[in-house]
Design an enzyme around this catalytic site. Structure first.
Site, PDB file in Angstrom:
ATOM      1  N   TRP A 154      94.088   5.030  32.471  1.00 57.34           N
ATOM      2  CA  TRP A 154      93.601   4.089  31.437  1.00 57.34           C
ATOM      3  C   TRP A 154      93.707   2.672  32.004  1.00 57.34           C
ATOM      4  O   TRP A 154      94.761   2.289  32.526  1.00 57.34           O
ATOM      5  CB  TRP A 154      94.457   4.251  30.170  1.00 57.34           C
ATOM      6  CG  TRP A 154      94.096   3.323  29.044  1.00 57.34           C
ATOM      7  CD1 TRP A 154      92.849   3.077  28.543  1.00 57.34           C
ATOM      8  CD2 TRP A 154      95.014   2.541  28.270  1.00 57.34           C
ATOM      9  NE1 TRP A 154      92.935   2.183  27.504  1.00 57.34           N
ATOM     10  CE2 TRP A 154      94.248   1.838  27.308  1.00 57.34           C
ATOM     11  CE3 TRP A 154      96.399   2.368  28.280  1.00 57.34           C
ATOM     12  CZ2 TRP A 154      94.818   0.978  26.380  1.00 57.34           C
ATOM     13  CZ3 TRP A 154      96.966   1.512  27.351  1.00 57.34           C
ATOM     14  CH2 TRP A 154      96.182   0.828  26.413  1.00 57.34           C
ATOM     15  N   ASP A 201     102.743   9.053  28.145  1.00 58.27           N
ATOM     16  CA  ASP A 201     101.862   8.326  27.248  1.00 58.27           C
ATOM     17  C   ASP A 201     101.119   9.372  26.424  1.00 58.27           C
ATOM     18  O   ASP A 201     100.317  10.142  26.966  1.00 58.27           O
ATOM     19  CB  ASP A 201     100.885   7.467  28.060  1.00 58.27           C
ATOM     20  CG  ASP A 201      99.925   6.685  27.159  1.00 58.27           C
ATOM     21  OD1 ASP A 201      99.988   6.846  25.926  1.00 58.27           O
ATOM     22  OD2 ASP A 201      99.113   5.913  27.712  1.00 58.27           O
ATOM     23  N   LYS A 247      94.284   7.506  17.414  1.00 59.56           N
ATOM     24  CA  LYS A 247      93.201   8.501  17.451  1.00 59.56           C
ATOM     25  C   LYS A 247      93.469   9.668  16.509  1.00 59.56           C
ATOM     26  O   LYS A 247      92.595  10.057  15.746  1.00 59.56           O
ATOM     27  CB  LYS A 247      93.043   9.066  18.866  1.00 59.56           C
ATOM     28  CG  LYS A 247      93.411   8.139  19.987  1.00 59.56           C
ATOM     29  CD  LYS A 247      92.298   7.214  20.354  1.00 59.56           C
ATOM     30  CE  LYS A 247      92.822   6.201  21.342  1.00 59.56           C
ATOM     31  NZ  LYS A 247      91.781   5.475  21.998  1.00 59.56           N
TER      32      LYS A 247
HETATM   33  N1  KET Z   1      97.137   5.250  26.202  1.00 62.83           N
HETATM   34  C1  KET Z   1      95.950   5.772  26.537  1.00 62.83           C
HETATM   35  C2  KET Z   1      95.894   6.808  27.582  1.00 62.83           C
HETATM   36  C3  KET Z   1      94.797   5.318  25.887  1.00 62.83           C
HETATM   37  O1  KET Z   1      93.652   5.854  26.216  1.00 62.83           O
HETATM   38  C4  KET Z   1      94.888   4.305  24.902  1.00 62.83           C
HETATM   39  C5  KET Z   1      93.675   3.783  24.252  1.00 62.83           C
HETATM   40  C6  KET Z   1      96.166   3.820  24.589  1.00 62.83           C
HETATM   41  C7  KET Z   1      97.267   4.308  25.266  1.00 62.83           C
HETATM   42  C8  KET Z   1      96.418   2.761  23.563  1.00 62.83           C
HETATM   43  O2  KET Z   1      95.982   3.013  22.329  1.00 62.83           O
HETATM   44  P1  KET Z   1      96.533   2.195  21.068  1.00 62.83           P
HETATM   45  O3  KET Z   1      95.330   1.839  20.310  1.00 62.83           O
HETATM   46  O4  KET Z   1      97.297   1.003  21.561  1.00 62.83           O
HETATM   47  O5  KET Z   1      97.412   3.162  20.379  1.00 62.83           O
HETATM   48  N2  KET Z   1      92.516   3.964  24.725  1.00 62.83           N
HETATM   49  C9  KET Z   1      91.214   3.601  24.160  1.00 62.83           C
HETATM   50  C10 KET Z   1      91.128   2.284  23.496  1.00 62.83           C
HETATM   51  C11 KET Z   1      91.567   1.122  24.328  1.00 62.83           C
HETATM   52  O6  KET Z   1      91.199   1.001  25.505  1.00 62.83           O
HETATM   53  O7  KET Z   1      92.298   0.281  23.763  1.00 62.83           O
HETATM   54  C12 KET Z   1      90.161   3.761  25.260  1.00 62.83           C
HETATM   55  O8  KET Z   1      90.499   4.102  26.407  1.00 62.83           O
HETATM   56  O9  KET Z   1      88.975   3.616  24.948  1.00 62.83           O
END
Ligand code: KET
Length: 452
Positions: A181, A262, A298
């Site tokens: 990510w 994660d 998600k």
């Molecule tokens: N870890 C991973 C692997 C991940 O894909 C995301 C979010 C997060 C943590 C953080 O999510 P949060 O909203 O802080 O709980 N991924 C998607 C959104 C982004 O980039 O913020 C994405 O990859 O599209």
């Protein structure tokens, strides 16, 4: 004679009166040497260059910037497959029914207030979050060896964990999978850790580079931190098999590496919360220590509510409570305490068996729709005779397909077909629907057959 009073401040006067009084005094004070107003000499004067004039414009975020570009596009056929956010068949954001119902209850409950939470957040949310990922019967929880603190979604949990490690852990190097990510390297670097990578993905097979992974983790200095995606690896959609997880676990434990999981997609890989947590639970079962960052963005659709948790599994209850005391010292100067609304929703869903069951059904519905999108896209490409082996679309799991399209092909698809995705060729399957699959398949076909 008494000097004139500018603004009379009495004990009952408001704070804005007091501020005005101070401001007025500033205006009246002059520099006695040259009789200039002192304020006009200040660097923040209203005329002249900005004190920030030297700044260069920063690029947009590689993932969130895709949505900004999409929003600006007036085309009626535009399609946003950038950010990992679930959409309905109609292409609309989804608020789960179970979330709506709990929110109604919360609004109607007049006994609730909006006082500050403790630094560690909603206690019940923390307990239930640990149970969700580690298992309700987890001995580590029972023995009090787990400390959990509510954080600002997955990102905030990673950041707090990173800062805690930079401050208190003897090894400041963290190994991230390659690729990972896009925000991981930034989060951990700014937290004060040194970021290195381990091999993860084999472009040739569009699968796991298991040999490379084992070699790289085997060569990492003892004690290094290793970031692992708990399930549904982002961006590749490639997870180790249970047998491979077992080998990874043994290697990590034998080298005393420190796992930092994660978990942003629990329930999205298989549709089952328990199944997706299995690799993590095997690491807890061996008695070793680990960090866990959880997100409800998600799997409960709470993206903008910023609900997540950081858990640290320790060897003893005594260590866990000291760890928690130090986590509070990381959090307090960062944002003081977390927000109340989202965590209260999650706690309500997790603690009530009816609401919990309803949630798992809705979650499975989202996971199943994504799986059916994979099949539909694969079939559509096959029907068009698009050159290449596209079986990875149905083999990969979770929210994303790592298509293998290069950045030129991606820009071609954006320019000609108004399809928005990250430049590494990742598409969010959750953004697709039966209606939009043909458009995407046409675009991929054209990109593969016509673009550079
Ligand atoms: N870890 C991973 C692997 C991940 O894909 C995301 C979010 C997060 C943590 C953080 O999510 P949060 O909203 O802080 O709980 N991924 C998607 C959104 C982004 O980039 O913020 C994405 O990859 O599209």
């Amino acid at each position: 004679m008494r000097p004139p009073v500018i603004f009379q401040t009495t004990p009952s006067s408001s704070s804005s009166d007091r501020r005005l009084n101070t401001l007025a005094k500033h205006f009246l004070e002059t520099d006695s040497d040259n009789n200039r107003n002192v304020m006009s000499a200040a660097p923040t004067a209203s005329h002249g260059d900005s004190v920030f004039a030297h700044l260069v414009r920063a690029p947009e975020d590689p993932i969130l910037g895709v949505t900004l570009a999409y929003n600006k596009d007036p085309s009626p056929v535009k399609l946003n497959l950038g950010v990992g956010a679930y959409r309905t068949e109609e292409g609309k954001p989804l608020v789960l029914n179970v979330v709506r119902r709990v929110e109604q209850q919360l609004v109607n409950d007049l006994a609730r207030n909006k006082e500050y939470l403790p630094i560690t957040g909603v206690a019940e949310f923390n307990k239930l979050s640990a149970q969700l990922i580690f298992g309700a019967d987890s001995p580590a929880i029972r023995e009090g060896r787990v400390t959990t603190v509510q954080c600002l979604s997955g990102t905030g949990s990673l950041r707090v964990g990173g800062e805690f490690l930079a401050k208190h852990y003897h090894q400041r190097t963290i190994y991230l999978p390659q690729p990972t990510w896009g925000n991981h390297p930034k989060v951990f670097t700014l937290a004060g850790l040194t970021v290195k990578t381990y091999r993860y993905y084999a472009p040739a097979t569009r699968g796991l580079d298991f040999q490379g992974l084992i070699e790289d983790l085997g060569a990492a200095p003892s004690g290094s931190v290793v970031l692992l995606h708990a399930c549904a690896h982002n961006p590749t959609g490639v997870d180790p098999t249970p047998e491979q997880w077992e080998e990874i676990r043994k290697l990590i434990r034998s080298k005393a590496l420190l796992p930092f999981f994660d978990s942003a997609y629990q329930g999205f890989a298989s549709g089952s919360l328990d199944k997706d947590a299995q690799p993590v639970r095997s690491f807890v079962a061996d008695g070793g220590e680990l960090l866990m960052a959880q997100s409800y963005a998600k799997n409960m659709g709470l993206y903008g509510e910023r609900v997540g948790a950081l858990s640290i599994v320790c060897k003893s209850a005594d260590v866990a409570s000291k760890v928690e005391s130090q986590l509070k010292l990381v959090i307090r100067p960062m944002y003081s305490s977390p927000p109340i609304h989202g965590a209260t929703i999650v706690a309500a869903v997790l603690k009530d068996s009816n609401l919990f069951n309803e949630w798992t059904i809705e979650l499975k519905g989202m996971a199943d729709r994504i799986i059916s999108m994979r099949q539909q896209l694969f079939d559509a490409l096959r029907a068009r005779g698009t050159p290449g082996d596209w079986s990875h679309i149905i083999k990969q799991i979770g929210m994303f397909t790592f298509t293998g399209l290069n950045s030129e092909q991606v820009s071609f698809m954006t320019k000609e077909y108004h399809i928005y995705m990250t430049s590494d060729g990742r598409i969010s399957m959750a953004g697709l629907s039966a209606k939009t699959v043909p458009h995407l398949a046409d675009a991929i076909h054209a990109a593969v057959t016509k673009a550079v």
